[in-house]
Design a protein around this motif. Structure first.
Motif, PDB file in Angstrom:
ATOM      1  N   ALA A  70      -2.694 -10.278  -9.173  1.00 29.48           N
ATOM      2  CA  ALA A  70      -1.573  -9.914  -8.293  1.00 29.48           C
ATOM      3  C   ALA A  70      -1.248 -11.050  -7.322  1.00 29.48           C
ATOM      4  O   ALA A  70      -0.074 -11.287  -7.012  1.00 29.48           O
ATOM      5  CB  ALA A  70      -1.912  -8.634  -7.526  1.00 29.48           C
ATOM      6  N   ILE A  71      -2.262 -11.773  -6.866  1.00 25.64           N
ATOM      7  CA  ILE A  71      -2.028 -12.898  -5.943  1.00 25.64           C
ATOM      8  C   ILE A  71      -1.331 -14.033  -6.673  1.00 25.64           C
ATOM      9  O   ILE A  71      -0.340 -14.593  -6.189  1.00 25.64           O
ATOM     10  CB  ILE A  71      -3.370 -13.366  -5.344  1.00 25.64           C
ATOM     11  CG1 ILE A  71      -3.936 -12.311  -4.389  1.00 25.64           C
ATOM     12  CG2 ILE A  71      -3.198 -14.691  -4.610  1.00 25.64           C
ATOM     13  CD1 ILE A  71      -5.324 -12.630  -3.888  1.00 25.64           C
ATOM     14  N   VAL A  72      -1.822 -14.409  -7.849  1.00 26.57           N
ATOM     15  CA  VAL A  72      -1.272 -15.563  -8.581  1.00 26.57           C
ATOM     16  C   VAL A  72       0.159 -15.306  -9.033  1.00 26.57           C
ATOM     17  O   VAL A  72       0.983 -16.233  -9.047  1.00 26.57           O
ATOM     18  CB  VAL A  72      -2.192 -15.891  -9.780  1.00 26.57           C
ATOM     19  CG1 VAL A  72      -1.559 -16.966 -10.660  1.00 26.57           C
ATOM     20  CG2 VAL A  72      -3.552 -16.358  -9.298  1.00 26.57           C
TER      21      VAL A  72
ATOM     22  N   ALA B 227       0.830  -1.208   0.000  1.00 27.02           N
ATOM     23  CA  ALA B 227       0.000   0.000   0.000  1.00 27.02           C
ATOM     24  C   ALA B 227       0.863   1.256   0.000  1.00 27.02           C
ATOM     25  O   ALA B 227       0.572   2.230  -0.703  1.00 27.02           O
ATOM     26  CB  ALA B 227      -0.936  -0.006   1.211  1.00 27.02           C
ATOM     27  N   THR B 228       1.951   1.239   0.764  1.00 25.04           N
ATOM     28  CA  THR B 228       2.837   2.402   0.815  1.00 25.04           C
ATOM     29  C   THR B 228       3.505   2.643  -0.533  1.00 25.04           C
ATOM     30  O   THR B 228       3.555   3.775  -1.037  1.00 25.04           O
ATOM     31  CB  THR B 228       3.897   2.202   1.906  1.00 25.04           C
ATOM     32  OG1 THR B 228       3.247   1.945   3.160  1.00 25.04           O
ATOM     33  CG2 THR B 228       4.765   3.431   2.037  1.00 25.04           C
TER      34      THR B 228
ATOM     35  N   GLY C 182      -5.968   0.226  -3.057  1.00 20.19           N
ATOM     36  CA  GLY C 182      -6.902  -0.793  -2.572  1.00 20.19           C
ATOM     37  C   GLY C 182      -6.558  -2.171  -3.081  1.00 20.19           C
ATOM     38  O   GLY C 182      -6.580  -3.158  -2.329  1.00 20.19           O
ATOM     39  N   VAL C 183      -6.235  -2.284  -4.366  1.00 24.20           N
ATOM     40  CA  VAL C 183      -5.865  -3.581  -4.942  1.00 24.20           C
ATOM     41  C   VAL C 183      -4.609  -4.113  -4.278  1.00 24.20           C
ATOM     42  O   VAL C 183      -4.521  -5.302  -3.928  1.00 24.20           O
ATOM     43  CB  VAL C 183      -5.670  -3.445  -6.466  1.00 24.20           C
ATOM     44  CG1 VAL C 183      -5.046  -4.712  -7.041  1.00 24.20           C
ATOM     45  CG2 VAL C 183      -6.991  -3.165  -7.141  1.00 24.20           C
ATOM     46  N   CYS C 184      -3.614  -3.259  -4.073  1.00 27.10           N
ATOM     47  CA  CYS C 184      -2.349  -3.709  -3.467  1.00 27.10           C
ATOM     48  C   CYS C 184      -2.557  -4.140  -2.024  1.00 27.10           C
ATOM     49  O   CYS C 184      -1.956  -5.142  -1.577  1.00 27.10           O
ATOM     50  CB  CYS C 184      -1.316  -2.575  -3.550  1.00 27.10           C
ATOM     51  SG  CYS C 184      -0.778  -2.197  -5.230  1.00 27.10           S
TER      52      CYS C 184
END
Length: 515
Positions: A396-398, A342-343, A353-355
């Protein structure tokens, strides 16, 4: 009697005469009024006729004036048109004259070009003859065929171009690396300053202390019925050996192991150990663990500032509280990755939000990897898809390890960098000595596989590989290319946290002796 009759007759006569006179008078009056009305109508008709004649004269005069105006306007337009036509004829005549002059110039140039082309054909034939003679003379002097000379020239040009390109690439790479390192150092420093984490503790082992060794017999029970009931209820193996006043719990599922530890601790404190009591205590311990999972999941969401997650997903996230990876608590690692991502996203202008969500859920598959087969990245992505997370979050997770999928978005690259940063910081994880030695050997083997390498050393705990090359086989430009090739091969064939520095050392020594 006769007198009265006469009087009556006279009266009738005068009455008839008066009636006739009145009729004549009325008729004359009526005729006179009729004549007067006819005269008035005649006068009115004459007046209207005069007015109509006056209007006709006015209309005729206006029509004549309008006709005169139209005739004047038409004459003016005709004059202007005749003048415009005259001007156009003059321009056309000038253009025709100019075109004739240009055609004459073009024809003259064509004649000149034809003449020059003939001269060039003559010169070309002479040059071809001279080239043939020169080629024959060069082949005679150099004792080398034209094809061999061309290949030699191509090799020389390629070598020069390769050296220039390598030198230019080295300068560009150094400049880009300097700018990128400064920016990355600034962003990473800011992210780490906002995220304070503890160092990793020792590997957790589930050991239940006993008040005395006699308790071991009570845990085993008559013919082992207590220990079998406990293992069946929890799915965890109990190891009771010569270790004084301790029982070791063994199981791949950390949640089950924690349930067994809590249940066994309560049984020891209660003192009543039998199969029925064991099932009751294990069920109560399972409820306590469910509450702990929910609380830990909610705590993680609050610390990462992530809201609106489904309760089931929060509970699965809480299971990571009992999961460790290289000694690092996976739930704390997920919170740290979420904060770091997020930072960095805020600094780089990406979707914060996605991060945040992807960083918090990226290792979710480790909570159930004992129950579901496959890499934890794909398991995490499937869980996120099942709970209707956005495609950006799932990608982003995969792709956070880049082994199953390459990052295709800025948010995915940020989550991958945050994951590596959280795992690679000092004190974050523990490595076993076998894995550590294997990684060092792999680094050295990769470096030694290239031509011109004399020897290599993996130093800085595997964070740097130093390569010593033979100076007669590898020049300065080739050394730079070798460093890039080794780094690329390490990226393709190894998994490691952080980054590995590749340092190529080329040293030339000239030695002589004075006698």
């Amino acid at each position: 009697m006769s007198t009265a009759l006469e009087i009556v007759l006279v009266a009738v006569f005068f009455l008839a005469l008066g009636t006739y006179g009145g009729y004549r008078f009325a008729k004359e009056q009526t005729q006179r009024k009729h004549e007067e009305r006819l005269n008035q109508e005649k006068e009115s008709a004459e007046i209207r006729l005069l007015e109509l004649q006056a209007q006709q004269r006015d209309a005729l005069r206006e029509a004549k004036e309008e006709t005169a105006k139209i005739r004047a306007s038409l004459e003016s337009e005709n004059r202007e048109r005749r003048q415009e036509i005259k001007r156009q004829e003059q321009r056309l005549q000038q253009k025709e004259e100019s075109l004739d002059r240009k055609i004459e110039g073009v024809e003259k140039r064509e004649r000149q070009l034809t003449q020059r082309q003939q001269e060039l054909e003559t010169l070309k034939a002479q040059a071809e003859e001279l080239r043939s003679k020169r080629a024959v003379e060069l082949e005679r002097v150099a004792r080398m065929s034209q094809q061999e000379a061309r290949e030699e020239l191509i090799r020389a040009v390629e070598e020069t171009a390769r050296r220039d390109a390598s030198r230019r690439a080295r300068l560009i790479e150094a400049q880009a690396r300097e700018e990128a390192e400064a920016k990355a150092r600034e962003i990473i420093t800011l992210a780490i300053q906002r995220c304070a984490s503890d160092q990793v503790s020792d590997i957790t082992i589930s050991v239940v202390p006993l008040p005395n060794d006699e308790m071991k017999g009570r845990i085993i029970g008559r013919e082992g019925r207590n220990i079998r009931a406990l293992e069946a209820a929890t799915g965890v193996d109990l190891i009771i050996d010569d270790t004084p006043e301790a029982v070791i719990l063994s199981g791949f599922d950390p949640v089950r192991r924690e349930v067994a530890r809590i249940a066994l601790t309560k049984l020891i404190l209660d003192g009543r150990i039998h199969p029925a009591r064991i099932e009751e205590v294990v069920a109560k311990a399972q409820q306590d663990i469910d509450n702990v999972l929910r609380e830990e999941g909610e705590r993680a969401c609050n610390e990462a500032n992530v809201t609106n997650l489904p309760p089931e997903l929060v509970k699965i996230l809480g299971r990571l509280h009992f999961r460790t990876s290289y000694g690092q608590n996976v739930l704390n690692h997920s919170i740290e990755v979420s904060v770091l991502a997020a930072t960095m996203a805020a600094e780089l202008g990406a979707d914060v939000g996605v991060c945040k969500v992807a960083g918090l859920l990226h290792d979710l598959g480790k909570a159930i990897d004992q129950e579901v087969e496959g890499p934890h990245m794909l398991i995490s992505g499937e869980i996120a898809r099942r709970f209707n997370r956005s495609p950006k979050v799932i990608h982003a997770i995969v792709s956070h390890h880049a082994t199953e999928s390459e990052p295709q978005s800025l948010e995915a690259a940020i989550v991958q960098a945050a994951d590596a940063l959280s795992a690679a910081r000092p004190g974050a994880r523990r490595e076993t000595i076998d894995l550590y030695i294997k990684r060092l050997e792999t680094l050295e083997n990769i470096a030694n596989s290239f031509t011109g390498v004399e020897k290599s050393f993996a130093i800085q705990a595997g964070r740097e590989v130093r390569i010593i090359v033979r100076p007669e086989d590898v020049d300065e430009d080739a050394a730079n290319q070798l460093a890039r090739d080794v780094a690329r091969k390490i990226e393709e064939s190894m998994d490691y946290p952080g980054q590995i520095k590749v340092c190529v050392v080329r040293e030339t020594r000239s030695v002589d002796y004075a006698k």
